[in-house]
Design a protein around this motif. Sequence first.
Motif, short mmCIF file in Angstrom:
data_model
loop_
_atom_site.label_atom_id
_atom_site.label_comp_id
_atom_site.label_asym_id
_atom_site.label_seq_id
_atom_site.Cartn_x
_atom_site.Cartn_y
_atom_site.Cartn_z
N GLY A 62 144.76 82.40 44.97
CA GLY A 62 145.67 81.91 45.99
C GLY A 62 144.98 81.35 47.22
N THR A 63 145.77 80.94 48.17
CA THR A 63 145.26 80.34 49.41
C THR A 63 144.97 81.37 50.47
N ARG A 64 145.49 82.61 50.28
CA ARG A 64 145.20 83.68 51.24
C ARG A 64 145.53 85.02 50.61
N ARG A 65 144.96 86.08 51.19
CA ARG A 65 145.30 87.42 50.76
C ARG A 65 146.66 87.81 51.31
N VAL A 66 147.41 88.55 50.53
CA VAL A 66 148.73 89.00 50.97
C VAL A 66 148.82 90.51 51.06
N LEU A 67 147.78 91.22 50.63
CA LEU A 67 147.74 92.67 50.67
C LEU A 67 146.54 93.13 51.49
N ARG A 91 145.74 78.04 39.32
CA ARG A 91 146.79 78.20 40.33
C ARG A 91 148.12 77.64 39.81
N ASP A 92 148.05 76.51 39.12
CA ASP A 92 149.27 75.95 38.54
C ASP A 92 149.89 76.92 37.53
N ASP A 93 149.04 77.49 36.68
CA ASP A 93 149.53 78.45 35.70
C ASP A 93 150.12 79.68 36.38
N ARG A 94 149.44 80.15 37.45
CA ARG A 94 149.91 81.34 38.15
C ARG A 94 151.28 81.10 38.79
N ASN A 95 151.56 79.86 39.17
CA ASN A 95 152.85 79.54 39.76
C ASN A 95 154.00 79.70 38.78
N ARG A 96 153.67 79.77 37.48
CA ARG A 96 154.71 79.87 36.46
C ARG A 96 154.80 81.25 35.83
N ILE A 97 153.98 82.20 36.29
CA ILE A 97 154.02 83.52 35.66
C ILE A 97 155.42 84.13 35.75
N ALA A 151 142.88 81.07 22.81
CA ALA A 151 143.42 79.85 23.41
C ALA A 151 142.90 79.64 24.82
N GLU A 152 142.72 80.73 25.56
CA GLU A 152 142.21 80.60 26.93
C GLU A 152 140.81 80.01 26.93
N HIS A 153 139.97 80.47 26.02
CA HIS A 153 138.60 79.93 25.98
C HIS A 153 138.60 78.47 25.53
N ALA A 154 139.48 78.13 24.61
CA ALA A 154 139.58 76.74 24.17
C ALA A 154 140.04 75.84 25.31
N THR A 155 141.02 76.31 26.09
CA THR A 155 141.49 75.54 27.24
C THR A 155 140.39 75.39 28.27
N ASN A 156 139.64 76.45 28.50
CA ASN A 156 138.53 76.38 29.46
C ASN A 156 137.47 75.38 29.03
N ARG A 157 137.15 75.36 27.73
CA ARG A 157 136.15 74.41 27.25
C ARG A 157 136.59 72.98 27.54
N GLU A 158 137.85 72.71 27.29
CA GLU A 158 138.38 71.37 27.54
C GLU A 158 138.35 71.04 29.03
N GLN A 159 138.76 71.99 29.87
CA GLN A 159 138.81 71.76 31.31
C GLN A 159 137.41 71.58 31.90
N LEU A 160 136.47 72.44 31.51
CA LEU A 160 135.14 72.40 32.09
C LEU A 160 134.36 71.16 31.69
N ALA A 161 134.76 70.52 30.61
CA ALA A 161 134.11 69.28 30.18
C ALA A 161 134.54 68.09 31.02
N ARG A 162 135.59 68.24 31.80
CA ARG A 162 136.08 67.15 32.64
C ARG A 162 135.23 67.02 33.90
N ALA A 194 136.11 73.51 39.60
CA ALA A 194 137.10 73.31 40.67
C ALA A 194 138.45 72.95 40.06
N GLY A 195 138.43 72.10 39.05
CA GLY A 195 139.66 71.75 38.36
C GLY A 195 140.22 72.92 37.58
N GLY A 196 139.31 73.75 37.06
CA GLY A 196 139.75 74.93 36.31
C GLY A 196 140.52 75.90 37.20
N TYR A 197 140.01 76.12 38.41
CA TYR A 197 140.71 77.03 39.32
C TYR A 197 142.01 76.41 39.82
N ALA A 198 142.03 75.11 39.99
CA ALA A 198 143.28 74.43 40.37
C ALA A 198 144.31 74.58 39.25
#
Length: 291
Positions: free
Chosen positions: A43-48, A184-190, A161-172, A177-181
């Motif tokens: 996230g952008t800041r701690r909340v606890l 955050r998008d994924d976390r917004n949908r939990i 699947a998570e590792h496969a997604t990471n491989r694809e993302q990290l190759a970009r 930085a894009g992986g953590y972005a």
Amino acid sequence: MQSGFSFIDAVNFPATGRTGDDRYGFDESAGTAWVVDGATDVGTRRVLPAEAEEAQGFVQYESDAAWYAEALSERFMRASEAGESAKAYLERVISDVAARAEAAALTPLSEEPRHNLPSAGGIWARRDGDAVEFAMLGDCIGILRTGGQTRVIGNLDAVKAEHATNREQLARPEGKAGGYASARDDRNRINTEGAHWVFSIHPEAAARATVERVRISGESHLLLMSDGFFRLVEPYRRYDATRLMDAALEEDALLDLVGELRAQEINPEDDVRIGRLKTSDDACALLLRVD
């Protein structure tokens, strides 16, 4: 004597920092055990709060994930009620931890985007008559050996699947930085329809927990772990489930296995090939005999 679990061994090794975001626990008298994997703060800041005065003294929390994992593990020490279903129990657990988080929060959690909310994966097990019952949210894993057979408990497909997604993302070009972005998008949908369901402040997630009951036959052992420890199987493939349980049952083996795990995480240049957003992850495991 009531059937339950007997402790054999445990490890909890943070990747960085003092405590990390993983926790384990067990209650031999209640016949329950669990591993919790706090979701890395993105996230952008701690909340606890980073520190608090608790019953056991002054406590420091390295992250919101650590705060939540600690609170969830403590709440699991209060056992389920007689005849209570696993999902009903998890709903009460999540509700209680959510109330504690709301009371301690630095800002109203209802006003925060979901990527700022604390969350965790977890696997909880209880001895239930002639079986062990599991309830899971997220990507923690169990390995159960009973009647000479070894089986994986948990969502192995999600881990792969998570590792496969990471491989694809990290190759970009945007790399980590894009992986953590993206995280955050994924976390917004939990805990929303069509997304993944985890421990957080949403009691409705309990209804989406995976529950599995496995009958016990003869000598039986259980290994619960965070996905950071399970890296020995996926993606490192140093072991399969059977051989990992064989290794875990050797004397002082969990500590040796963590050493083997960390040896695979020395070189950040391997992250793209392996699919690791974090070169080294917290590693937690709990080994029990099923009585």
